[in-house]
Design a protein around this motif. Structure first.
Motif, PDB file in Angstrom:
ATOM      1  N   SER B  78       0.724  -1.279  -0.004  1.00 29.62           N
ATOM      2  CA  SER B  78       0.033  -0.040   0.135  1.00 29.62           C
ATOM      3  C   SER B  78       0.901   1.143   0.013  1.00 29.62           C
ATOM      4  O   SER B  78       0.613   2.057  -0.645  1.00 29.62           O
ATOM      5  CB  SER B  78      -0.991   0.012   1.173  1.00 29.62           C
ATOM      6  OG  SER B  78      -1.893  -0.835   1.053  1.00 29.62           O
ATOM      7  N   LEU B  79       1.835   1.147   0.705  1.00 27.16           N
ATOM      8  CA  LEU B  79       2.856   2.534   0.924  1.00 27.16           C
ATOM      9  C   LEU B  79       3.565   2.667  -0.436  1.00 27.16           C
ATOM     10  O   LEU B  79       3.713   4.046  -1.078  1.00 27.16           O
ATOM     11  CB  LEU B  79       4.004   2.331   1.936  1.00 27.16           C
ATOM     12  CG  LEU B  79       3.370   2.420   3.381  1.00 27.16           C
ATOM     13  CD1 LEU B  79       4.634   2.345   4.337  1.00 27.16           C
ATOM     14  CD2 LEU B  79       2.870   3.712   3.538  1.00 27.16           C
ATOM     15  N   VAL B  82       0.743   4.107  -2.639  1.00 26.83           N
ATOM     16  CA  VAL B  82       0.455   5.628  -2.411  1.00 26.83           C
ATOM     17  C   VAL B  82       1.895   6.521  -2.900  1.00 26.83           C
ATOM     18  O   VAL B  82       1.424   7.493  -3.074  1.00 26.83           O
ATOM     19  CB  VAL B  82      -0.029   5.789  -0.910  1.00 26.83           C
ATOM     20  CG1 VAL B  82       1.066   5.765   0.042  1.00 26.83           C
ATOM     21  CG2 VAL B  82      -0.898   6.838  -0.835  1.00 26.83           C
ATOM     22  N   TYR B  86       0.973   9.266  -5.251  1.00 30.52           N
ATOM     23  CA  TYR B  86       1.120  10.545  -4.720  1.00 30.52           C
ATOM     24  C   TYR B  86       1.957  11.312  -5.380  1.00 30.52           C
ATOM     25  O   TYR B  86       1.838  12.585  -5.476  1.00 30.52           O
ATOM     26  CB  TYR B  86       1.522  10.688  -3.211  1.00 30.52           C
ATOM     27  CG  TYR B  86       1.293  11.824  -2.302  1.00 30.52           C
ATOM     28  CD1 TYR B  86       0.068  12.442  -2.238  1.00 30.52           C
ATOM     29  CD2 TYR B  86       2.430  12.323  -1.771  1.00 30.52           C
ATOM     30  CE1 TYR B  86       0.212  13.971  -1.599  1.00 30.52           C
ATOM     31  CE2 TYR B  86       2.362  13.346  -1.014  1.00 30.52           C
ATOM     32  CZ  TYR B  86       1.446  14.171  -1.021  1.00 30.52           C
ATOM     33  OH  TYR B  86       1.327  15.299  -0.278  1.00 30.52           O
ATOM     34  N   VAL B 144      -5.914   6.872  -7.174  1.00 33.63           N
ATOM     35  CA  VAL B 144      -5.225   7.585  -6.362  1.00 33.63           C
ATOM     36  C   VAL B 144      -4.599   8.928  -6.734  1.00 33.63           C
ATOM     37  O   VAL B 144      -4.498   9.976  -6.486  1.00 33.63           O
ATOM     38  CB  VAL B 144      -3.959   6.636  -5.791  1.00 33.63           C
ATOM     39  CG1 VAL B 144      -3.101   7.723  -4.907  1.00 33.63           C
ATOM     40  CG2 VAL B 144      -4.467   5.395  -5.134  1.00 33.63           C
ATOM     41  N   TRP B 202      -2.694  14.218   0.435  1.00 37.89           N
ATOM     42  CA  TRP B 202      -2.243  13.134   0.958  1.00 37.89           C
ATOM     43  C   TRP B 202      -3.515  12.174   1.509  1.00 37.89           C
ATOM     44  O   TRP B 202      -3.696  11.232   1.035  1.00 37.89           O
ATOM     45  CB  TRP B 202      -1.400  13.446   1.854  1.00 37.89           C
ATOM     46  CG  TRP B 202      -1.435  12.290   2.969  1.00 37.89           C
ATOM     47  CD1 TRP B 202      -1.879  12.391   4.185  1.00 37.89           C
ATOM     48  CD2 TRP B 202      -0.823  10.918   2.747  1.00 37.89           C
ATOM     49  NE1 TRP B 202      -1.692  11.219   4.845  1.00 37.89           N
ATOM     50  CE2 TRP B 202      -0.940  10.425   4.087  1.00 37.89           C
ATOM     51  CE3 TRP B 202      -0.042  10.174   1.720  1.00 37.89           C
ATOM     52  CZ2 TRP B 202      -0.701   9.011   4.185  1.00 37.89           C
ATOM     53  CZ3 TRP B 202       0.138   9.081   2.162  1.00 37.89           C
ATOM     54  CH2 TRP B 202       0.145   8.304   3.242  1.00 37.89           C
ATOM     55  N   SER B 203      -4.300  12.908   2.129  1.00 37.20           N
ATOM     56  CA  SER B 203      -5.503  12.335   2.853  1.00 37.20           C
ATOM     57  C   SER B 203      -6.323  11.780   1.737  1.00 37.20           C
ATOM     58  O   SER B 203      -6.832  10.709   1.943  1.00 37.20           O
ATOM     59  CB  SER B 203      -6.213  12.949   3.830  1.00 37.20           C
ATOM     60  OG  SER B 203      -6.826  14.181   3.473  1.00 37.20           O
ATOM     61  N   TRP B 206      -4.784   8.752   0.178  1.00 37.72           N
ATOM     62  CA  TRP B 206      -4.792   7.362   0.983  1.00 37.72           C
ATOM     63  C   TRP B 206      -6.146   6.782   1.088  1.00 37.72           C
ATOM     64  O   TRP B 206      -6.230   5.323   1.039  1.00 37.72           O
ATOM     65  CB  TRP B 206      -4.356   7.943   2.513  1.00 37.72           C
ATOM     66  CG  TRP B 206      -4.096   7.020   3.510  1.00 37.72           C
ATOM     67  CD1 TRP B 206      -4.657   6.890   4.694  1.00 37.72           C
ATOM     68  CD2 TRP B 206      -3.170   5.847   3.279  1.00 37.72           C
ATOM     69  NE1 TRP B 206      -4.121   5.735   5.264  1.00 37.72           N
ATOM     70  CE2 TRP B 206      -3.064   5.065   4.556  1.00 37.72           C
ATOM     71  CE3 TRP B 206      -2.257   5.228   2.286  1.00 37.72           C
ATOM     72  CZ2 TRP B 206      -2.452   3.825   4.818  1.00 37.72           C
ATOM     73  CZ3 TRP B 206      -1.840   4.284   2.505  1.00 37.72           C
ATOM     74  CH2 TRP B 206      -1.915   3.326   3.828  1.00 37.72           C
ATOM     75  N   ARG B 207      -7.095   7.567   1.251  1.00 37.03           N
ATOM     76  CA  ARG B 207      -8.436   7.129   1.238  1.00 37.03           C
ATOM     77  C   ARG B 207      -8.684   6.587   0.066  1.00 37.03           C
ATOM     78  O   ARG B 207      -9.399   5.402   0.098  1.00 37.03           O
ATOM     79  CB  ARG B 207      -9.612   8.159   1.420  1.00 37.03           C
ATOM     80  CG  ARG B 207      -9.625   8.492   2.861  1.00 37.03           C
ATOM     81  CD  ARG B 207     -10.858   9.244   3.186  1.00 37.03           C
ATOM     82  NE  ARG B 207     -10.440  10.611   2.933  1.00 37.03           N
ATOM     83  CZ  ARG B 207     -11.551  11.567   2.995  1.00 37.03           C
ATOM     84  NH1 ARG B 207     -12.490  11.324   3.690  1.00 37.03           N
ATOM     85  NH2 ARG B 207     -10.967  13.096   2.671  1.00 37.03           N
ATOM     86  N   ILE B 244      -4.430   1.354   9.071  1.00 37.06           N
ATOM     87  CA  ILE B 244      -4.633   2.346   8.146  1.00 37.06           C
ATOM     88  C   ILE B 244      -4.793   3.698   8.832  1.00 37.06           C
ATOM     89  O   ILE B 244      -4.184   4.809   8.221  1.00 37.06           O
ATOM     90  CB  ILE B 244      -6.072   2.099   7.338  1.00 37.06           C
ATOM     91  CG1 ILE B 244      -5.937   0.935   6.537  1.00 37.06           C
ATOM     92  CG2 ILE B 244      -6.513   3.399   6.485  1.00 37.06           C
ATOM     93  CD1 ILE B 244      -7.337   0.378   5.949  1.00 37.06           C
ATOM     94  N   GLY B 248      -2.148   6.818   8.245  1.00 35.57           N
ATOM     95  CA  GLY B 248      -2.684   8.067   7.606  1.00 35.57           C
ATOM     96  C   GLY B 248      -2.373   9.150   8.482  1.00 35.57           C
ATOM     97  O   GLY B 248      -2.109  10.163   8.062  1.00 35.57           O
TER      98      GLY B 248
END
Lengths: 326, 272
Positions: B78-79, B82, B86, B144, B202-203, B206-207, B244, B248
């Motif tokens: 996941s990281l 993202v 991102y 994303v 970012w938020s 991530w969501r 999560i 976050g």
């Protein structure tokens, strides 16, 4: 004061009498519109359940997977349900009040490969992407076992086979765009994919134990069963009646299944597909206890549960025996 | 008039806030423990105890069983996703934001749509992304990036447009033109606003990532939630939600610190 006491007495009386006979006024039945759940489809279509329950109301709910059915069961919205052995064992391992009271279907799942994926045997699955209806479900557990038997390993265990969850209804599209190479699916999806020209790699007999393993069982809420033994008994009789129709009069059973499937999914299933799919599924109320227990072991082996449920309380075949007695 | 200096240094204050936060967390844990283990308000398969959830976390992070370590693997996946998403979103957002700020026609057309797209929940785009890209990582990255670049673009264009005219005039009067003008006047002037946009992005990203992973078949935190659901393990679901939330929160805090520092340097943080 006396009036209050009378009301109290009356209340206690009704509660007591309820406990001795039956409490429920409605039976909530859960199942999926899959072929392994054919006894449920027939019991509803032919009115077997309704007739057996008499004055007690029947509410039926169809689910897309064992996951959603188990969720409804945990939330107390289902009394009796048809579900795969995987979810039944998982539910029991998590402490849900679930009891397995009969078997519904054996086998009825096949391994189908995309026609241009070059997969002819189980060993060819090396390096491929294989779909199952959902992670941790009965087919996922079967597939993991099949891979081990053939000396293959999944990616998460350091091997090269990728197991990916894809809803059976979406497999045809995923095949068309080459997203996946093969799938282990319950019927009628297997027969449907085969008719579209995809390749049958493993039939219901070669997947596991020569086809003698449960793919759908009947579960009941333990509390419901304790409070309503008569209703459970009546349900099992209707269940047996549906299974008898499936073995004694396949054409009539097929018609009933087809009619109910059409009502539920708004889609007409090709009679030839249905026929092939029914032939590959064995309907019996007899639970193969060894195979059922082994699902538990495989489930643990796959890491989906850390503890095994107590099978002696999970399985209760006494009501089935007495339902057959008469 | 003397210069107003903060009466107390900021550090002890932050310490007290942390203490309150820790106390709040402890209170939640105690309430949770009492509700599940002591009062047994819910059966464990509906609402598990803190211990059961902690067990799932520990199995998932440093266990050695068959599916153990899955959580760690999922966090890594996941990281990575993202980070890629991102980075692309920020680059794209900066470019689009710059275009929006300089081109009025674009601002009136595309700029208006961007706000509309932003109001659509990211998860709504997942089915389309799956059909378009397939059941793979690109579908997740698409969502994303889509979610991440809009706040950046809007923040950049908003920030550039809101640079006080006096600053611009001053810059021009002092002879700054072209690229040096942008780099020396416009960018520093809009930095605080842009960093705020980066934090929102970012938020959002991530969501969007977790939502995308939930619906597509990629190993990651979203898929962990699905496995927990499939196997009736609420403990695993809650454990994943907590992870999560922690990730976050940590990233948000890091960006927040940078943001606060920039705002302080710009004299925007009023200290009382």
């Amino acid at each position: 004061m006396p009036a209050k006491r009378t009301i109290l007495a009356a209340l206690t009386l009704t509660l007591l009498s309820g406990a001795t006979a039956q409490k429920a006024t409605t039976v909530r039945l859960g199942f999926f519109p899959n072929l392994t759940h054919a006894p449920a489809l027939i019991g509803i279509e032919k009115g077997y359940f309704k007739a057996a329950f008499g004055n007690t109301k029947l509410e039926t709910k169809d689910f897309v997977s064992g996951t959603t059915l188990t969720e409804a069961f945990a939330a107390g919205q289902i009394d009796i349900g048809y579900v795969g052995p995987g979810p039944a064992i998982n539910a029991a391992a998590r402490g849900m009040p679930v009891q397995v009271i009969a078997n519904a279907a054996n086998a009825g799942a096949v391994l189908i490969a995309r026609k241009d994926a070059g997969i002819k045997t189980f060993k060819d699955l090396a390096g491929k992407k294989v779909a199952v209806p959902s992670l941790g479900n009965t087919q996922d557990i079967s597939l993991r076992h099949l891979l081990v038997e053939n000396g293959l390993k999944t990616k998460d265990a350091g091997g090269n086979v990728t197991i990916t969850p894809v809803a059976p209804a979406d497999v045809a599209a995923a095949f068309a765009s080459k997203q996946i190479d093969a799938t282990l699916v319950p019927e009628p999806w297997g027969a449907l994919l085969q008719k579209q020209g995809h390749v049958l790699v493993g039939d219901e007999k070669t997947i596991w134990r020569g086809g003698d393993y449960p793919t759908a069982v009947v579960i009941v809420n333990a509390k419901f069963a304790q409070e309503n033994p008569n209703l459970v008994q009546a349900f099992l009789k209707a269940h047996l009646q549906a299974i008898t129709l499936l073995s004694k009069n396949p054409p009539a059973a097929q018609l009933a299944v087809s009619a109910q499937l059409q009502k539920l999914t708004n889609q007409k299933v090709d009679p030839r597909v249905l026929q092939l799919a029914l032939k590959r599924t064995k309907f019996t109320a007899d639970l193969n206890l060894d195979a059922f227990r082994e699902y538990g072991d495989l489930n643990k082996e796959a890491g989906y549960a850390r503890t095994l449920p107590d099978f002696s309380t999970l399985v209760n075949l006494a009501p089935l025996k007495s339902a057959r007695g008469k | 008039m003397t210069t107003v200096l903060p009466a107390t240094p900021a550090r002890p204050k932050r310490g007290r806030a942390l203490l309150w936060q820790a106390l709040g967390l402890l209170l939640i844990l105690v309430a949770w423990y009492v509700a599940t283990d002591v009062l047994k308000l819910y059966p464990p398969y509906v609402f598990p105890s803190p211990k059961a959830v902690w067990q799932e976390i520990s199995y998932g992070l440093w266990g050695s069983g068959p599916q153990d370590g899955k959580l760690l693997l999922s966090i890594g996946n996941s990281l990575r996703r993202v980070a890629i998403g991102y980075a692309v979103a920020v680059a794209l957002g900066l470019g689009v934001g710059l275009l929006l700020a300089t081109w009025r026609g674009l601002r009136d057309t595309v700029g208006a749509y961007l706000t509309g797209i932003q109001s659509v929940p990211s998860i709504a785009f997942v089915p389309f992304a799956i059909l378009f890209f397939g059941l793979n990582e690109r579908a997740v990255l698409f969502v994303v990036i889509l979610e991440g670049f809009i706040p950046v673009a809007l923040a950049v264009s908003g920030a550039l447009l809101n640079v006080p005219p006096a600053w611009r005039v001053a810059g021009r009067t002092l002879g700054s033109r072209g690229l040096p003008f942008t780099l020396n006047v416009m960018v520093p002037a809009s930095l605080p606003h842009i960093v705020g946009g980066l934090r929102t992005a970012w938020s959002f990203a991530w969501r969007a990532l977790v939502g995308g992973e939930l619906l597509t078949a990629n190993p990651g935190l979203g898929q962990q939630l699905e496995v927990g659901r499939n196997t009736g393990s609420v403990a695993l679901v809650l454990a994943t939600i907590i992870i999560i939330g922690i990730i976050g929160g940590v990233f948000d805090a890091v960006i927040r610190v940078i943001e606060a520092r920039i705002r302080r340097n710009y004299g925007l943080e009023v200290m009382a």
